[in-house]
Design a protein around this motif. Structure first.
Motif, short mmCIF file in Angstrom:
data_model
loop_
_atom_site.label_atom_id
_atom_site.label_comp_id
_atom_site.label_asym_id
_atom_site.label_seq_id
_atom_site.Cartn_x
_atom_site.Cartn_y
_atom_site.Cartn_z
N LEU A 144 0.83 -1.21 0.00
CA LEU A 144 0.00 0.00 0.00
C LEU A 144 0.87 1.26 0.00
CD1 LEU A 144 -2.79 -1.08 2.52
CD2 LEU A 144 -3.00 -0.87 0.03
N ASN A 145 1.94 1.22 0.79
CA ASN A 145 2.86 2.35 0.84
C ASN A 145 3.48 2.60 -0.54
OD1 ASN A 145 5.97 3.21 1.30
ND2 ASN A 145 4.67 4.20 2.84
N ALA A 146 3.83 1.53 -1.24
CA ALA A 146 4.43 1.66 -2.57
C ALA A 146 3.46 2.30 -3.56
CB ALA A 146 4.85 0.28 -3.08
N ARG A 147 2.16 2.20 -3.25
CA ARG A 147 1.14 2.82 -4.11
C ARG A 147 0.76 4.21 -3.63
NH1 ARG A 147 1.23 -2.37 -4.62
NH2 ARG A 147 0.44 -3.43 -6.48
N GLY A 148 1.51 4.74 -2.66
CA GLY A 148 1.30 6.11 -2.21
C GLY A 148 0.26 6.28 -1.12
N LEU A 149 -0.18 5.19 -0.50
CA LEU A 149 -1.18 5.30 0.56
C LEU A 149 -0.50 5.51 1.91
CD1 LEU A 149 -2.80 3.90 -1.79
CD2 LEU A 149 -4.25 2.95 0.01
N HIS A 150 -1.18 6.28 2.76
CA HIS A 150 -0.69 6.56 4.11
C HIS A 150 -1.29 5.51 5.05
CE1 HIS A 150 0.76 10.72 3.08
NE2 HIS A 150 -0.03 10.45 2.06
N THR A 151 -0.43 4.72 5.68
CA THR A 151 -0.88 3.54 6.42
C THR A 151 -0.22 3.45 7.79
OG1 THR A 151 0.93 2.21 5.51
CG2 THR A 151 -1.13 2.24 4.26
N TYR A 152 -0.77 2.55 8.61
CA TYR A 152 -0.09 2.16 9.85
C TYR A 152 -0.59 0.79 10.27
CZ TYR A 152 2.51 2.56 14.14
OH TYR A 152 3.44 2.35 15.13
N ALA A 210 -8.01 10.27 11.43
CA ALA A 210 -6.89 11.10 10.99
C ALA A 210 -6.61 10.93 9.50
CB ALA A 210 -5.62 10.75 11.78
N GLY A 211 -7.32 10.00 8.84
CA GLY A 211 -7.20 9.85 7.40
C GLY A 211 -6.34 8.68 6.95
N LEU A 212 -5.96 7.81 7.87
CA LEU A 212 -5.06 6.71 7.54
C LEU A 212 -5.80 5.43 7.15
CD1 LEU A 212 -2.44 7.03 10.42
CD2 LEU A 212 -2.32 8.00 8.12
N VAL A 213 -5.09 4.57 6.42
CA VAL A 213 -5.52 3.18 6.23
C VAL A 213 -4.81 2.38 7.32
CG1 VAL A 213 -5.50 1.17 4.73
CG2 VAL A 213 -5.82 3.46 3.76
N VAL A 214 -5.58 1.84 8.24
CA VAL A 214 -5.03 1.15 9.41
C VAL A 214 -5.20 -0.36 9.23
CG1 VAL A 214 -5.10 0.94 11.91
CG2 VAL A 214 -5.68 3.12 10.83
#
Length: 202
Positions: free
Chosen positions: A57-65, A104-108
């Motif tokens: 997901l990070n490689a596709r530009g998504l903000h995650t945790y 906060a807008g993240l994909v968790v």
């Protein structure tokens, strides 16, 4: 009722209305915030899947945790044991943190055994419709016991660990999981490819 603590006057459980909306927080990230909740037995592959999924997901530009159950047991939930009550509180705390991160807008991505259906459903109810997906990592007890990466199954079978999920503490499989994978039957690259497809298309 107001309570004075260290010079502060505090009112009980009165939420403060924040000026910035969840939509506004998400819009600058150009993504739809959500919680992907991985549940399954210890050693089923939840953490491995969560970690690999976040990388993709990070490689596709998504903000995650990733909120990993083992990591949280060392901090936020370190005061909790393995009783049913403590497991319920463990899931509640994880869900509360995940909800704030989604706000906060993240994909968790949550990786937690979370053995009881009622607790997982209570977690789901904290989120708006479409914000929560259950992923059931359905790898069998026998397969997890053969892997036993932390030696927990051997210790539990020898009676050195009590309240072990799947042995002397129950695991209640989801009846309505949004996605399911058996990591014994499905190789990691394929599992991640399929899970990523599910997330990006829903």
């Amino acid at each position: 009722m107001n309570v004075t603590m260290s010079g502060w006057v505090m009112s009980k459980a009165t939420p403060y209305a924040l000026a910035l909306s969840a939509r506004a927080r998400a819009s600058i990230k150009h993504q739809r915030p959500r919680c992907i909740w991985l549940t399954g037995l210890s050693g089923s592959g939840k953490s491995t899947l969560a970690n690999a999924l976040e990388v993709e997901l990070n490689a596709r530009g998504l903000h995650t945790y990733v909120l990993d159950g083992d990591n949280l047991r060392g901090g936020l939930c370190r005061d909790l044991g393995m009783s049913a009550e403590d497991r319920r509180e463990n899931v509640r705390r994880i869900a509360e943190v995940a909800r704030l991160m989604v706000d906060a807008g993240l994909v968790v991505i949550v990786s937690a055994i979370s053995p009881f259906r009622a607790d997982r459903e209570a977690a789901r109810q904290m989120f708006a419709p479409g914000e929560f997906s259950t992923v059931y990592v359905s790898t069998s007890f026998d397969a997890c016991a053969r892997r036993d990466p932390k030696g927990l199954y051997q210790a539990a079978l020898e009676g050195r660990i009590r309240n072990f999920t799947g042995l002397d503490s129950p695991y209640e499989p989801p009846l309505d999981a949004d996605w399911e994978v058996d990591t014994e039957a499905t190789a990691l690259p394929l599992a991640i490819h399929e899970l990523l497809g599910f997330i990006l298309s829903n």
